[in-house]
Design an enzyme around this catalytic site. Structure first.
Site, PDB file in Angstrom:
ATOM      1  N   ARG A   1       0.822  -1.218   0.000  1.00  0.00           N
ATOM      2  CA  ARG A   1       0.000   0.000   0.000  1.00  0.00           C
ATOM      3  C   ARG A   1       0.857   1.269   0.000  1.00  0.00           C
ATOM      4  O   ARG A   1       0.468   2.279  -0.577  1.00  0.00           O
ATOM      5  CB  ARG A   1      -0.936  -0.005   1.209  1.00  0.00           C
ATOM      6  CG  ARG A   1      -2.082  -0.967   1.002  1.00  0.00           C
ATOM      7  CD  ARG A   1      -2.986  -1.023   2.200  1.00  0.00           C
ATOM      8  NE  ARG A   1      -4.258  -1.627   1.841  1.00  0.00           N
ATOM      9  CZ  ARG A   1      -5.205  -1.915   2.702  1.00  0.00           C
ATOM     10  NH1 ARG A   1      -5.035  -1.657   3.981  1.00  0.00           N
ATOM     11  NH2 ARG A   1      -6.332  -2.465   2.304  1.00  0.00           N
TER      12      ARG A   1
ATOM     13  N   LYS B   1     -17.562 -16.182   5.565  1.00  0.00           N
ATOM     14  CA  LYS B   1     -19.027 -16.176   5.632  1.00  0.00           C
ATOM     15  C   LYS B   1     -19.710 -15.751   4.343  1.00  0.00           C
ATOM     16  O   LYS B   1     -19.198 -14.919   3.612  1.00  0.00           O
ATOM     17  CB  LYS B   1     -19.465 -15.219   6.740  1.00  0.00           C
ATOM     18  CG  LYS B   1     -19.080 -15.709   8.100  1.00  0.00           C
ATOM     19  CD  LYS B   1     -19.556 -14.744   9.145  1.00  0.00           C
ATOM     20  CE  LYS B   1     -19.265 -15.283  10.527  1.00  0.00           C
ATOM     21  NZ  LYS B   1     -19.411 -14.249  11.532  1.00  0.00           N
TER      22      LYS B   1
ATOM     23  N   GLY C   1      -7.264  -7.713   0.766  1.00  0.00           N
ATOM     24  CA  GLY C   1      -7.406  -8.364   2.064  1.00  0.00           C
ATOM     25  C   GLY C   1      -6.688  -9.693   2.188  1.00  0.00           C
ATOM     26  O   GLY C   1      -5.515  -9.831   1.844  1.00  0.00           O
TER      27      GLY C   1
ATOM     28  N   GLY D   1     -12.393  -4.733   1.127  1.00  0.00           N
ATOM     29  CA  GLY D   1     -13.775  -4.285   1.320  1.00  0.00           C
ATOM     30  C   GLY D   1     -14.220  -3.354   0.200  1.00  0.00           C
ATOM     31  O   GLY D   1     -15.334  -3.482  -0.320  1.00  0.00           O
TER      32      GLY D   1
HETATM   33  P1  AMP Z   1     -13.266 -13.188   4.870  1.00  0.00           P
HETATM   34  O1  AMP Z   1     -12.747 -12.104   5.773  1.00  0.00           O
HETATM   35  O2  AMP Z   1     -14.717 -13.402   4.920  1.00  0.00           O
HETATM   36  O3  AMP Z   1     -12.707 -13.075   3.459  1.00  0.00           O
HETATM   37  O4  AMP Z   1     -12.679 -14.535   5.445  1.00  0.00           O
HETATM   38  C1  AMP Z   1     -11.319 -14.810   5.556  1.00  0.00           C
HETATM   39  C2  AMP Z   1     -11.156 -15.808   6.645  1.00  0.00           C
HETATM   40  O5  AMP Z   1     -11.928 -16.946   6.350  1.00  0.00           O
HETATM   41  C3  AMP Z   1      -9.750 -16.296   6.834  1.00  0.00           C
HETATM   42  O6  AMP Z   1      -9.255 -15.765   8.026  1.00  0.00           O
HETATM   43  C4  AMP Z   1      -9.886 -17.803   6.886  1.00  0.00           C
HETATM   44  O7  AMP Z   1      -9.194 -18.374   7.969  1.00  0.00           O
HETATM   45  C5  AMP Z   1     -11.380 -18.002   7.073  1.00  0.00           C
HETATM   46  N1  AMP Z   1     -11.851 -19.292   6.557  1.00  0.00           N
HETATM   47  C6  AMP Z   1     -11.624 -19.813   5.356  1.00  0.00           C
HETATM   48  N2  AMP Z   1     -12.165 -21.041   5.246  1.00  0.00           N
HETATM   49  C7  AMP Z   1     -12.745 -21.315   6.425  1.00  0.00           C
HETATM   50  C8  AMP Z   1     -13.461 -22.435   6.929  1.00  0.00           C
HETATM   51  N3  AMP Z   1     -13.678 -23.524   6.181  1.00  0.00           N
HETATM   52  N4  AMP Z   1     -13.937 -22.349   8.190  1.00  0.00           N
HETATM   53  C9  AMP Z   1     -13.715 -21.265   8.941  1.00  0.00           C
HETATM   54  N5  AMP Z   1     -13.042 -20.177   8.519  1.00  0.00           N
HETATM   55  C10 AMP Z   1     -12.569 -20.193   7.266  1.00  0.00           C
END
Ligand code: AMP
Length: 400
Positions: free
Chosen positions: A37, A201, A354, A377
């Site tokens: 960045r 999620k 991210g 984001g």
């Molecule tokens: P996000 O911020 O929604 O892009 O999510 C990123 C995070 O999702 C990372 O820190 C990963 O550790 C987590 N992640 C990826 N796959 C899984 C999974 N199967 N179960 C729980 N957490 C997960």
């Protein structure tokens, strides 16, 4: 969408305020672990210095929540900037206090001042008008080059733009590049176009998924979000991450994909663990046979093979979100293998900021991707079809 262009401003020998995004990751010793960045902001800063401007830089770092906290000081950023720009950086000890205001006032042409962490001021995240005014009063021109925070209506991002007319504000080169790139990606992608969407999620990416469906040819789902879809399909997902309140939304997305003729892929096997830990026992199971109390923490080898096959003919790949818990080596293989495959392909490959940028950089593949966004984001909100609040005031209205 055309943005106010920095090149149209009459900047010579003037004072310029540049909102940057120096929100860089740090290791436990306070060292900057990824300076992408900061490096990305150099073009705009150098352009202003070439115009003999006095340059005032401002950024946030982490979440000090309106309080002064040494841990979030921008001094490591000042040191890195000094190396990159090969010139002295004056660091103010506050944001709009006595020190910053005096230093801004005394700043001479071609000198660079960095204000302290904007989020030391509680008004920053509240888009406080008084704070915007104080920041704006330091300079004659305002440049936004902070793509990573342009989806936030904050004082130094949104509020401040109202203190300058169109001859005195513009988008910096980085902001311009990100907006142009995502605009082209969404409106005119070379096909077939695949989106790989992962992460924890569905909720965080629901709108982006809905918005992407009419634009892409294939969607490949991974990460924790896959299990909400798999559960909705009637599979036993054990103790995997599931958002029960989104089961209907998951169904809606799958129905929409079918209606639009978009191929929608879910993992066919997973690396399952008994607990969320690096030292957990693991086993490879089919996505339909995750034992109760076990959780899927990565995509399995059959899914990797399937996804490689599916990605074989694509010309454009957009990737946002890891395939598993990549922070733990045991659950990083799926993401790593997909990263290598994407990096080796001849497609245009776009990584949406991210965690995905972090994982690609960890395995040294960042130079192999066509474009890595500085904003996770912010890029998602662009994909959702939103106009970012920090960008809106910089759009040139089209004449009838
Ligand atoms: P996000 O911020 O929604 O892009 O999510 C990123 C995070 O999702 C990372 O820190 C990963 O550790 C987590 N992640 C990826 N796959 C899984 C999974 N199967 N179960 C729980 N957490 C997960």
């Amino acid at each position: 969408m055309e943005l106010l262009n920095i090149k149209n401003l009459d900047l010579a020998n003037k004072k310029v305020f540049i909102r940057c995004d120096f929100n860089v990751p740090m290791d436990e010793f306070g060292n900057i672990s990824d300076d992408r960045r900061i490096r990305s902001a150099v073009a705009t800063i150098n352009y202003c210095l070439d115009q003999e401007c006095a340059v005032i830089l401002a950024s946030h770092l982490g979440r000090p929540d309106g309080k002064v906290d040494e841990k979030y000081s921008l001094s490591p950023v000042a040191r890195r900037l000094q190396q990159l720009l090969k010139r002295d950086i004056i660091l103010a000890s506050d944001v709009v206090g006595k020190d910053a205001t005096e230093k801004a006032k005394a700043l001479k042409d071609t000198e660079v001042l960095l204000l302290e962490n904007l989020r030391y001021e509680v008004g920053e995240t509240e888009n406080d008008v008084e704070l915007s005014k104080k920041l704006a009063s330091m300079a004659e021109f305002y440049i936004n080059d902070a793509f990573g925070v342009s989806h936030r209506a904050h004082s130094s991002v949104e509020g401040i733009t109202h203190m300058f007319d169109n001859e005195h504000k513009a988008a910096g080169f980085l902001l311009q590049k990100e907006i142009t790139f995502f605009g082209k990606l969404i409106n005119n992608p070379v096909r077939p176009f695949a989106a790989i969407v992962g992460g924890s999620k569905v909720s965080g990416k629901l709108e982006a998924l809905v918005n992407l469906l009419p634009k892409v040819d294939k969607v490949l789902i991974g990460g924790g979000m896959a299990f909400t879809f798999l559960k909705q399909m009637g599979y036993n997902v054990g103790a995997s991450l599931v958002e029960d309140d989104l089961l209907e939304d998951a169904q809606h997305i799958m129905d929409e994909a079918r209606r639009l003729g978009v191929k929608f892929y879910l993992p066919v096997d997973v690396v399952a663990a008994e607990k969320f830990s690096e030292d957990s026992v693991i086993k490879l199971v089919s996505a339909q046979e995750i034992p109760s109390n076990w959780m899927g923490l990565d995509i399995g080898p059959a899914t990797v093979r399937l996804y490689r096959q599916v990605l074989n003919d694509v010309q454009t790949v957009l990737w946002n979100g890891p395939m598993g818990v990549y922070e733990m080596d045991k659950f990083a293989r799926g993401s790593n293998k997909i990263a290598h495959f994407v990096a080796d392909s001849y497609a245009t490959t776009v990584v949406g900021g991210g965690d995905t940028a972090d994982l690609v950089q960890r395995i040294g593949l960042d130079d192999e991707m066509s474009f890595i966004s500085t904003g996770g984001g912010a890029s998602l909100e662009l994909l959702e079809g939103k106009i970012l609040p920090g960008v809106l005031p910089l759009i040139i209205e089209e004449k009838e």
